[in-house]
Write a protein that holds these residues in place. Structure first.
Motif, PDB file in Angstrom:
ATOM      1  N   ALA A  36       0.831  -1.205   0.000  1.00  0.00           N
ATOM      2  CA  ALA A  36       0.000   0.000   0.000  1.00  0.00           C
ATOM      3  C   ALA A  36       0.866   1.256   0.000  1.00  0.00           C
ATOM      4  N   SER A  37       1.979   1.220   0.729  1.00  0.00           N
ATOM      5  CA  SER A  37       2.861   2.396   0.794  1.00  0.00           C
ATOM      6  C   SER A  37       3.479   2.707  -0.564  1.00  0.00           C
ATOM      7  N   ILE A  38       3.642   1.676  -1.392  1.00  0.00           N
ATOM      8  CA  ILE A  38       4.267   1.857  -2.702  1.00  0.00           C
ATOM      9  C   ILE A  38       3.386   2.706  -3.620  1.00  0.00           C
ATOM     10  N   ILE A  39       2.080   2.682  -3.380  1.00  0.00           N
ATOM     11  CA  ILE A  39       1.183   3.538  -4.167  1.00  0.00           C
ATOM     12  C   ILE A  39       1.612   4.997  -4.047  1.00  0.00           C
ATOM     13  N   PHE A  40       1.954   5.401  -2.830  1.00  0.00           N
ATOM     14  CA  PHE A  40       2.306   6.804  -2.575  1.00  0.00           C
ATOM     15  C   PHE A  40       3.754   7.104  -2.931  1.00  0.00           C
ATOM     16  N   THR A  41       4.687   6.268  -2.464  1.00  0.00           N
ATOM     17  CA  THR A  41       6.107   6.528  -2.765  1.00  0.00           C
ATOM     18  C   THR A  41       6.383   6.392  -4.265  1.00  0.00           C
TER      19      THR A  41
ATOM     20  N   SER B  16       4.471   6.028 -22.284  1.00  0.00           N
ATOM     21  CA  SER B  16       4.089   5.147 -23.387  1.00  0.00           C
ATOM     22  C   SER B  16       4.725   3.766 -23.217  1.00  0.00           C
ATOM     23  N   THR B  17       5.936   3.735 -22.656  1.00  0.00           N
ATOM     24  CA  THR B  17       6.592   2.461 -22.368  1.00  0.00           C
ATOM     25  C   THR B  17       5.899   1.755 -21.213  1.00  0.00           C
ATOM     26  N   ALA B  18       5.626   2.499 -20.140  1.00  0.00           N
ATOM     27  CA  ALA B  18       4.980   1.909 -18.962  1.00  0.00           C
ATOM     28  C   ALA B  18       3.626   1.305 -19.306  1.00  0.00           C
ATOM     29  N   ALA B  19       2.905   1.936 -20.253  1.00  0.00           N
ATOM     30  CA  ALA B  19       1.559   1.474 -20.604  1.00  0.00           C
ATOM     31  C   ALA B  19       1.565   0.050 -21.153  1.00  0.00           C
ATOM     32  N   HIS B  20       2.696  -0.398 -21.716  1.00  0.00           N
ATOM     33  CA  HIS B  20       2.787  -1.761 -22.241  1.00  0.00           C
ATOM     34  C   HIS B  20       2.712  -2.808 -21.132  1.00  0.00           C
ATOM     35  N   TYR B  21       3.061  -2.408 -19.909  1.00  0.00           N
ATOM     36  CA  TYR B  21       3.186  -3.367 -18.799  1.00  0.00           C
ATOM     37  C   TYR B  21       2.078  -3.246 -17.754  1.00  0.00           C
ATOM     38  N   ILE B  22       1.379  -2.121 -17.733  1.00  0.00           N
ATOM     39  CA  ILE B  22       0.432  -1.831 -16.644  1.00  0.00           C
ATOM     40  C   ILE B  22      -0.667  -2.883 -16.504  1.00  0.00           C
TER      41      ILE B  22
ATOM     42  N   GLY C 121       8.613  -4.276  -7.084  1.00  0.00           N
ATOM     43  CA  GLY C 121       9.049  -4.847  -8.356  1.00  0.00           C
ATOM     44  C   GLY C 121      10.304  -4.243  -8.926  1.00  0.00           C
ATOM     45  N   GLY C 122      10.894  -3.245  -8.241  1.00  0.00           N
ATOM     46  CA  GLY C 122      12.073  -2.584  -8.781  1.00  0.00           C
ATOM     47  C   GLY C 122      13.275  -3.489  -8.936  1.00  0.00           C
ATOM     48  N   THR C 123      13.422  -4.455  -8.032  1.00  0.00           N
ATOM     49  CA  THR C 123      14.565  -5.366  -8.115  1.00  0.00           C
ATOM     50  C   THR C 123      14.469  -6.294  -9.316  1.00  0.00           C
ATOM     51  N   MET C 124      13.299  -6.334  -9.945  1.00  0.00           N
ATOM     52  CA  MET C 124      13.143  -7.116 -11.176  1.00  0.00           C
ATOM     53  C   MET C 124      12.991  -6.224 -12.393  1.00  0.00           C
ATOM     54  N   PHE C 125      12.233  -5.125 -12.250  1.00  0.00           N
ATOM     55  CA  PHE C 125      12.004  -4.258 -13.400  1.00  0.00           C
ATOM     56  C   PHE C 125      13.263  -3.508 -13.825  1.00  0.00           C
ATOM     57  N   VAL C 126      14.025  -2.963 -12.882  1.00  0.00           N
ATOM     58  CA  VAL C 126      15.204  -2.176 -13.259  1.00  0.00           C
ATOM     59  C   VAL C 126      16.225  -3.028 -14.018  1.00  0.00           C
ATOM     60  N   PRO C 127      16.611  -4.217 -13.505  1.00  0.00           N
ATOM     61  CA  PRO C 127      17.541  -5.044 -14.297  1.00  0.00           C
ATOM     62  C   PRO C 127      16.965  -5.438 -15.658  1.00  0.00           C
TER      63      PRO C 127
ATOM     64  N   GLY D 229      12.746   5.349 -13.342  1.00  0.00           N
ATOM     65  CA  GLY D 229      11.457   6.031 -13.465  1.00  0.00           C
ATOM     66  C   GLY D 229      10.343   5.079 -13.861  1.00  0.00           C
ATOM     67  N   LEU D 230      10.610   4.188 -14.808  1.00  0.00           N
ATOM     68  CA  LEU D 230       9.613   3.204 -15.233  1.00  0.00           C
ATOM     69  C   LEU D 230       9.242   2.271 -14.086  1.00  0.00           C
ATOM     70  N   SER D 231      10.246   1.830 -13.350  1.00  0.00           N
ATOM     71  CA  SER D 231      10.000   0.931 -12.223  1.00  0.00           C
ATOM     72  C   SER D 231       9.123   1.594 -11.166  1.00  0.00           C
ATOM     73  N   SER D 232       9.375   2.869 -10.873  1.00  0.00           N
ATOM     74  CA  SER D 232       8.578   3.590  -9.885  1.00  0.00           C
ATOM     75  C   SER D 232       7.116   3.645 -10.293  1.00  0.00           C
ATOM     76  N   SER D 233       6.869   3.931 -11.569  1.00  0.00           N
ATOM     77  CA  SER D 233       5.486   4.050 -12.034  1.00  0.00           C
ATOM     78  C   SER D 233       4.768   2.705 -12.002  1.00  0.00           C
ATOM     79  N   LEU D 234       5.445   1.638 -12.375  1.00  0.00           N
ATOM     80  CA  LEU D 234       4.814   0.320 -12.387  1.00  0.00           C
ATOM     81  C   LEU D 234       4.571  -0.195 -10.973  1.00  0.00           C
ATOM     82  N   GLY D 235       5.417   0.237 -10.022  1.00  0.00           N
ATOM     83  CA  GLY D 235       5.195  -0.125  -8.629  1.00  0.00           C
ATOM     84  C   GLY D 235       3.864   0.381  -8.099  1.00  0.00           C
TER      85      GLY D 235
END
Length: 267
Positions: free
Chosen positions: A61-66, A83-89, A162-168, A182-188
């Motif tokens: 739940a905290s990840i929604i805000f951070t 536009s990149t993030a939208a492919h994964y959302i 998910g950052g430990t998986m999305f960033v790599p 930035g992409l990882s933050s948005s998908l989180g």
């Protein structure tokens, strides 16, 4: 005195979480989950199984805000591609939502060890990753959502953004590390949204949860950690431009190794 001690611990933890979110694109769940589990057991005498579920639910739940604040400032700093993030959302949201309903009945021992193996593999891939390019090299929409579904599911089990998986993953696909963060933050954010709905629904009728809980989400933990983390998220999104791409890659790779080792020798 107990209330003040708990609040202070949560505020300090939130500052670390915010820094990790803004600088490395991760939600900080690997800090929040063990810490909050201990606090719920020590201060509120919550049973271990329920404390673990509440810690995971509150972390997500905290990840929604951070993640939301982090992605906002990364967008302002041109470290974001919606536009990149939208492919994964869609896949990310559905994976986290589905797993939130499954997790109370799940044995996570195998997934824990698979995740440990992944952290070492991801660190290795970052160290040897090919030359960074500005162009984002995406898979097809279907495969992007399949990968998003898997990450959303695994992240929900562990209580991370998910950052430990999305960033790599993004770095491996030749995405600039700052953009990957930035992409990882948005998908989180979407991992947090899907998972929070499930954790609230699952815990609504559970007895003997601590006061000020909404399902499996502990509101004091969410509020205090979020309050301090949002301050440090903004600072960290500025610090990221003071660190070279090479250094950022190394920092993240070393962090993955530390996470893997800590999980290996815990529990």
């Amino acid at each position: 005195m107990q209330i003040l001690t708990e609040a202070l611990i949560l505020l300090i933890a939130g500052s670390f979480v915010g820094t990790l979110s803004g600088l490395l694109g991760i939600g900080g769940g690997l800090i929040i989950v063990p810490l909050l589990t201990y606090l719920l057991i020590h201060f509120h005498q919550v049973a271990f199984d329920q404390a673990m579920l509440m810690a995971i639910g509150t972390s997500l739940a905290s990840i929604i805000f951070t993640g939301g604040v982090s992605s906002f400032f990364h967008t302002k700093q041109n470290n974001m591609s919606w536009s990149t993030a939208a492919h994964y959302i869609p896949g990310v949201f559905l994976g986290s939502l589905a797993m939130a309903f499954i997790i109370p009945h799940l044995n996570i021992a195998f997934i824990k060890h698979a995740f440990i193996a992944y952290t070492f593999l991801a660190a290795y891939e970052i160290f040897k990753s090919p030359k960074i390019k500005s162009l984002v090299q995406l898979p097809s929409f279907i495969f992007a959502n399949l990968y998003g579904f898997i990450i959303g599911s695994v992240s929900t089990i562990i209580g991370i953004g998910g950052g430990t998986m999305f960033v790599p993953y993004f770095i491996y696909h030749k995405v600039n590390p700052r953009l990957a963060v930035g992409l990882s933050s948005s998908l989180g954010v979407f991992i947090g949204l899907g998972a929070s709905f499930g954790f609230i629904k699952n815990g609504l009728y559970v007895n003997q949860l601590p006061q000020f809980s909404v399902g499996y989400i502990y509101l004091p933990g969410l509020i205090f950690m979020t309050a301090s983390s949002l301050i440090f998220v903004r600072l960290a999104t500025k610090w990221i431009h003071q660190i070279s791409v090479s250094s950022l890659k190394k920092i993240f790779a070393y962090l993955l190794i530390l996470i893997g080792l800590s999980m290996l020798f815990t529990g």
